[in-house]
Write a protein that holds these residues in place. Structure first.
Motif, PDB file in Angstrom:
ATOM      1  N   TYR A  32      23.450 -19.014  18.257  1.00 52.62           N
ATOM      2  CA  TYR A  32      22.446 -20.124  18.022  1.00 52.62           C
ATOM      3  C   TYR A  32      22.505 -20.716  16.598  1.00 52.62           C
ATOM      4  CZ  TYR A  32      18.024 -22.590  17.292  1.00 52.62           C
ATOM      5  OH  TYR A  32      17.159 -23.614  17.080  1.00 52.62           O
ATOM      6  N   GLN A  35      25.695 -22.394  15.847  1.00 51.85           N
ATOM      7  CA  GLN A  35      25.798 -23.312  16.600  1.00 51.85           C
ATOM      8  C   GLN A  35      24.908 -24.616  15.611  1.00 51.85           C
ATOM      9  OE1 GLN A  35      24.387 -23.951  20.487  1.00 51.85           O
ATOM     10  NE2 GLN A  35      24.431 -26.163  20.618  1.00 51.85           N
ATOM     11  N   SER A  36      23.492 -24.275  15.295  1.00 54.26           N
ATOM     12  CA  SER A  36      22.613 -24.868  14.705  1.00 54.26           C
ATOM     13  C   SER A  36      23.226 -25.749  13.312  1.00 54.26           C
ATOM     14  CB  SER A  36      21.320 -24.160  14.465  1.00 54.26           C
ATOM     15  OG  SER A  36      20.927 -23.984  15.714  1.00 54.26           O
ATOM     16  N   TYR A  39      25.995 -28.262  13.517  1.00 61.32           N
ATOM     17  CA  TYR A  39      25.321 -29.458  14.019  1.00 61.32           C
ATOM     18  C   TYR A  39      24.434 -30.014  12.562  1.00 61.32           C
ATOM     19  CZ  TYR A  39      26.275 -29.542  18.858  1.00 61.32           C
ATOM     20  OH  TYR A  39      26.866 -29.380  20.122  1.00 61.32           O
ATOM     21  N   LYS A  87      34.039 -28.817  17.036  1.00 62.20           N
ATOM     22  CA  LYS A  87      32.911 -28.808  17.557  1.00 62.20           C
ATOM     23  C   LYS A  87      32.922 -28.027  19.040  1.00 62.20           C
ATOM     24  CE  LYS A  87      29.204 -32.124  19.113  1.00 62.20           C
ATOM     25  NZ  LYS A  87      28.836 -33.200  19.399  1.00 62.20           N
ATOM     26  N   HIS A  88      33.738 -28.219  20.000  1.00 62.33           N
ATOM     27  CA  HIS A  88      34.183 -27.534  20.923  1.00 62.33           C
ATOM     28  C   HIS A  88      34.383 -26.120  20.630  1.00 62.33           C
ATOM     29  CE1 HIS A  88      35.362 -31.737  22.874  1.00 62.33           C
ATOM     30  NE2 HIS A  88      33.991 -31.382  23.144  1.00 62.33           N
ATOM     31  N   VAL A  90      33.376 -24.126  18.589  1.00 61.97           N
ATOM     32  CA  VAL A  90      32.194 -23.438  18.097  1.00 61.97           C
ATOM     33  C   VAL A  90      31.028 -23.501  19.324  1.00 61.97           C
ATOM     34  CG1 VAL A  90      29.698 -23.924  16.977  1.00 61.97           C
ATOM     35  CG2 VAL A  90      31.773 -24.185  15.616  1.00 61.97           C
ATOM     36  N   LEU A  91      31.078 -24.576  20.361  1.00 62.27           N
ATOM     37  CA  LEU A  91      30.464 -24.210  21.378  1.00 62.27           C
ATOM     38  C   LEU A  91      31.113 -23.527  22.523  1.00 62.27           C
ATOM     39  CD1 LEU A  91      29.651 -28.310  22.231  1.00 62.27           C
ATOM     40  CD2 LEU A  91      27.923 -26.358  21.266  1.00 62.27           C
ATOM     41  N   GLN A  92      32.227 -23.376  22.626  1.00 63.54           N
ATOM     42  CA  GLN A  92      33.029 -22.438  23.340  1.00 63.54           C
ATOM     43  C   GLN A  92      32.491 -21.051  22.849  1.00 63.54           C
ATOM     44  OE1 GLN A  92      37.178 -22.622  23.084  1.00 63.54           O
ATOM     45  NE2 GLN A  92      37.527 -20.944  24.642  1.00 63.54           N
ATOM     46  N   TYR A  93      32.516 -20.679  21.513  1.00 58.49           N
ATOM     47  CA  TYR A  93      32.056 -19.454  21.143  1.00 58.49           C
ATOM     48  C   TYR A  93      30.631 -19.145  21.348  1.00 58.49           C
ATOM     49  CZ  TYR A  93      30.448 -15.960  17.781  1.00 58.49           C
ATOM     50  OH  TYR A  93      29.782 -14.697  17.241  1.00 58.49           O
ATOM     51  N   VAL A  94      29.885 -20.165  21.267  1.00 63.15           N
ATOM     52  CA  VAL A  94      28.381 -19.743  21.748  1.00 63.15           C
ATOM     53  C   VAL A  94      28.202 -19.458  23.135  1.00 63.15           C
ATOM     54  CG1 VAL A  94      25.903 -21.077  22.089  1.00 63.15           C
ATOM     55  CG2 VAL A  94      27.323 -21.135  19.838  1.00 63.15           C
ATOM     56  N   VAL A  95      28.887 -20.105  24.148  1.00 61.36           N
ATOM     57  CA  VAL A  95      28.835 -19.764  25.433  1.00 61.36           C
ATOM     58  C   VAL A  95      29.508 -18.542  25.960  1.00 61.36           C
ATOM     59  CG1 VAL A  95      29.801 -20.360  27.701  1.00 61.36           C
ATOM     60  CG2 VAL A  95      28.787 -22.308  26.183  1.00 61.36           C
TER      61      VAL A  95
END
Length: 133
Positions: A32, A35-36, A39, A87-88, A90-95
């Motif tokens: 989290y 990701q924050s 952004y 960006k994708h 980082v989002l992939q890592y979070v998921v």
């Protein structure tokens, strides 16, 4: 993050049997925060459109890979696509981190996780470690 790591370390030492679950909470929070931060950084640099435009005007040398990757990989094409790929990523890592944490929380009580065991094909630890790294 530092206070969280300190609290997590203390709790893991105090409640050793629950260490895996305490580490899982830390991993979720870490995903989290990453990701924050991405952004926040994008907004700090003027938003997505302004950042993409700034990247597009960078010289081509800024997108070169370091040795020896420059022999096998094309230079990055900076701009909107590069920013969206970051960006994708980082989002992939979070998921993936969230899914791995949930899988660990389910498999550990069943005895199928086997933390630190690389010698068994029937434990999830080597597969999750490989997937996350």
């Amino acid at each position: 993050m530092v206070p969280l790591y300190a609290i997590q370390s203390w709790l893991s030492l105090r409640f050793h049997t629950a260490r895996l679950y305490i580490d899982s909470v830390r991993d979720l929070y870490e995903a989290y925060v990453i990701q924050s931060f991405v952004y926040y950084l994008m907004e700090l640099l003027g938003g997505q459109e302004a950042l993409a435009e700034t990247l597009r005007h960078k010289p081509r040398e800024e997108g070169l890979h370091t040795f020896p990757l420059n022999w096998v990989l094309e230079p990055w094409e900076l701009g909107l696509d590069f920013m969206l790929q970051c960006k994708h990523g980082v989002l992939q890592y979070v998921v993936m981190k969230t899914l791995a944490t949930l899988i660990i929380a389910v498999l550990e009580p069943l005895g199928l996780y086997g933390e630190g065991e690389f010698d068994s094909w029937f434990k999830a630890y080597p597969y999750i470690s490989f997937g996350m790294n």
